[in-house]
Design a protein around this motif. Structure first.
Motif, PDB file in Angstrom:
ATOM      1  N   GLU A  88       0.825  -1.203   0.000  1.00 17.82           N
ATOM      2  CA  GLU A  88       0.000   0.000   0.000  1.00 17.82           C
ATOM      3  C   GLU A  88       0.866   1.263   0.000  1.00 17.82           C
ATOM      4  O   GLU A  88       0.513   2.267  -0.650  1.00 17.82           O
ATOM      5  CB  GLU A  88      -0.919   0.004   1.207  1.00 17.82           C
ATOM      6  CG  GLU A  88      -1.961   1.109   1.186  1.00 17.82           C
ATOM      7  CD  GLU A  88      -2.905   1.005   0.005  1.00 17.82           C
ATOM      8  OE1 GLU A  88      -3.357   2.068  -0.472  1.00 17.82           O
ATOM      9  OE2 GLU A  88      -3.168  -0.131  -0.455  1.00 17.82           O
ATOM     10  N   TYR A  90       3.760   1.619  -1.385  1.00 17.77           N
ATOM     11  CA  TYR A  90       4.292   1.801  -2.735  1.00 17.77           C
ATOM     12  C   TYR A  90       3.220   2.376  -3.663  1.00 17.77           C
ATOM     13  O   TYR A  90       3.520   3.207  -4.527  1.00 17.77           O
ATOM     14  CB  TYR A  90       4.817   0.476  -3.269  1.00 17.77           C
ATOM     15  CG  TYR A  90       6.051  -0.019  -2.546  1.00 17.77           C
ATOM     16  CD1 TYR A  90       7.316   0.387  -2.940  1.00 17.77           C
ATOM     17  CD2 TYR A  90       5.946  -0.877  -1.463  1.00 17.77           C
ATOM     18  CE1 TYR A  90       8.460  -0.051  -2.274  1.00 17.77           C
ATOM     19  CE2 TYR A  90       7.072  -1.321  -0.786  1.00 17.77           C
ATOM     20  CZ  TYR A  90       8.325  -0.905  -1.195  1.00 17.77           C
ATOM     21  OH  TYR A  90       9.443  -1.342  -0.522  1.00 17.77           O
ATOM     22  N   ARG A  91       1.977   1.951  -3.490  1.00 20.43           N
ATOM     23  CA  ARG A  91       0.891   2.535  -4.274  1.00 20.43           C
ATOM     24  C   ARG A  91       0.735   4.012  -3.951  1.00 20.43           C
ATOM     25  O   ARG A  91       0.489   4.840  -4.849  1.00 20.43           O
ATOM     26  CB  ARG A  91      -0.412   1.796  -3.982  1.00 20.43           C
ATOM     27  CG  ARG A  91      -0.462   0.371  -4.539  1.00 20.43           C
ATOM     28  CD  ARG A  91      -1.755  -0.310  -4.154  1.00 20.43           C
ATOM     29  NE  ARG A  91      -1.823  -1.658  -4.687  1.00 20.43           N
ATOM     30  CZ  ARG A  91      -2.794  -2.530  -4.406  1.00 20.43           C
ATOM     31  NH1 ARG A  91      -3.773  -2.166  -3.570  1.00 20.43           N
ATOM     32  NH2 ARG A  91      -2.787  -3.738  -4.931  1.00 20.43           N
ATOM     33  N   THR A  92       0.868   4.348  -2.681  1.00 19.65           N
ATOM     34  CA  THR A  92       0.782   5.758  -2.288  1.00 19.65           C
ATOM     35  C   THR A  92       1.873   6.584  -2.951  1.00 19.65           C
ATOM     36  O   THR A  92       1.638   7.709  -3.415  1.00 19.65           O
ATOM     37  CB  THR A  92       0.891   5.877  -0.762  1.00 19.65           C
ATOM     38  OG1 THR A  92      -0.159   5.119  -0.142  1.00 19.65           O
ATOM     39  CG2 THR A  92       0.793   7.319  -0.312  1.00 19.65           C
ATOM     40  N   PHE A  94       3.515   5.843  -5.816  1.00 14.66           N
ATOM     41  CA  PHE A  94       3.308   5.921  -7.264  1.00 14.66           C
ATOM     42  C   PHE A  94       2.166   6.863  -7.627  1.00 14.66           C
ATOM     43  O   PHE A  94       2.196   7.486  -8.696  1.00 14.66           O
ATOM     44  CB  PHE A  94       3.034   4.524  -7.827  1.00 14.66           C
ATOM     45  CG  PHE A  94       4.226   3.606  -7.761  1.00 14.66           C
ATOM     46  CD1 PHE A  94       5.499   4.094  -7.970  1.00 14.66           C
ATOM     47  CD2 PHE A  94       4.064   2.257  -7.485  1.00 14.66           C
ATOM     48  CE1 PHE A  94       6.603   3.256  -7.910  1.00 14.66           C
ATOM     49  CE2 PHE A  94       5.158   1.413  -7.416  1.00 14.66           C
ATOM     50  CZ  PHE A  94       6.438   1.912  -7.639  1.00 14.66           C
ATOM     51  N   ASP A  95       1.171   6.963  -6.769  1.00 11.19           N
ATOM     52  CA  ASP A  95       0.037   7.843  -7.039  1.00 11.19           C
ATOM     53  C   ASP A  95       0.286   9.295  -6.625  1.00 11.19           C
ATOM     54  O   ASP A  95      -0.509  10.176  -6.973  1.00 11.19           O
ATOM     55  CB  ASP A  95      -1.211   7.330  -6.310  1.00 11.19           C
ATOM     56  CG  ASP A  95      -1.682   5.989  -6.854  1.00 11.19           C
ATOM     57  OD1 ASP A  95      -1.356   5.675  -8.010  1.00 11.19           O
ATOM     58  OD2 ASP A  95      -2.374   5.247  -6.109  1.00 11.19           O
TER      59      ASP A  95
END
Length: 327
Positions: A88, A90-92, A94-95
């Motif tokens: 999660e 890493y998603r934060t 990238f976004d």
């Protein structure tokens, strides 16, 4: 009557003067196992290195990976009860709208610095192979930027590039050119930190490449000169190919160092203005320590991206070296 002598039954026996003489038994095979004392000595020599790698490399990498996979806050960081969130963080990252500019700045900062540091360092190394008068003194002076603490170098460049009282703008004014906001303009901030980092990194390239040039036999240059090769041909056909292994390790070490440059950028611009000079190194620090509510997980995730990038280039270097050794 002729006496008949029969061969002995024992395979190791032989006949001498009509009598069978048994050969000595074969020596027992030597035990090739090392004595226990040698094994303990080997482990004793390896123990300090193993302990050092475990404490200062393996454990920090493990902790950073653990930080990037959990939702850490200040309280959970102290108490150690952060919930597991997987990728999660890493998603934060990238976004986040900062990701794309930070990635671009990291690539530009690393690529431009490596190119100019290597090119200038190689030119100076070739220049100093002439062994002219005072060459040793000049080489020593070129090492000063490398020997100075980074905080001193970055502070010096901050003063030199100051918009109001900097010596660079004073020189531009003397030439009839208007002042440049080196550190406060989004158009010039990244260029400013690149210039400072190039100045700091050139001596390292100079030292390593100069050492590599010393290992090239002078007879090759003499033979090429007798064949009519000019200076550029001698450099391109002799110096550059034979310097390739040294160049590869120089670029690899420079890449790893430049990827993690933080001090220079933070002291000169703090990644600004408006994130115009933010790289992954400064962004990771901002996320983890630069806010009132630190985001330890995303900060660790950005740091792990730098580790992966350095690891990928290291593996590429090893593959290229192996291929060159086989050829």
């Amino acid at each position: 009557m002729k006496q008949t002598i029969h061969p002995p039954d024992h395979p190791s026996a032989h006949v001498r003067n009509g009598a069978a003489i048994a050969a000595p038994p074969p020596a027992p095979a030597r035990d090739r196992r090392r004595p226990a004392s040698e094994q303990w000595a080997a482990w004793a020599f390896l123990a300090p290195v193993t302990l050092y790698l475990a404490l200062f490399y393996a454990y920090p990498l493990y902790r950073n990976l653990d930080l990037s996979l959990r939702d850490y806050t200040v309280r959970s960081f102290v108490q150690g009860n952060a919930p597991f969130t997987g990728i999660e963080n890493y998603r934060t990252v990238f976004d986040d709208p900062t990701f794309a500019p930070a990635l671009l700045h990291t690539v530009l900062f690393t690529g431009v610095c490596l190119l100019f540091q290597y090119a200038i360092g190689l030119a100076l190394a070739v220049f100093f192979t002439q062994h002219f008068r005072l060459s040793a003194t000049l080489r020593a002076l070129f090492l000063v930027p490398w020997l100075l603490p980074l905080i001193v170098s970055a502070s010096t460049w901050s003063w030199m590039l100051n918009s109001d009282s900097g010596i660079v703008n004073a020189a531009l004014h003397a030439l009839g050119i208007g002042p440049v906001n080196w550190l406060t303009s989004p158009s010039w901030s990244l260029t400013s930190v690149i210039i400072a980092n190039i100045w700091i990194g050139v001596p390292f390239n100079l030292v390593v490449l100069y050492s590599g040039l010393q290992s090239i036999p002078a007879s090759l240059y003499e033979a090429a000169a007798l064949d009519g090769a000019n200076a550029w041909q001698r450099f391109w056909r002799i110096t550059f190919p034979l310097l390739r292994p040294v160049s590869a390790i120089t670029l690899l070490l420079g890449l790893i160092y430049t990827l993690k440059v933080f001090d220079i950028i933070w002291i000169m611009t703090k990644g600004g203005p408006a994130d115009s000079s933010t790289t992954f190194a400064t962004w990771s620090y901002q996320l983890g320590f630069g806010n009132l509510l630190p985001a330890f997980g995303p900060g660790a995730a950005v740091g792990n991206l730098l580790v992966v990038a350095a690891l990928v280039f290291g593996l590429i270097y090893l593959k290229v070296q192996r291929k060159q050794a086989l050829s």
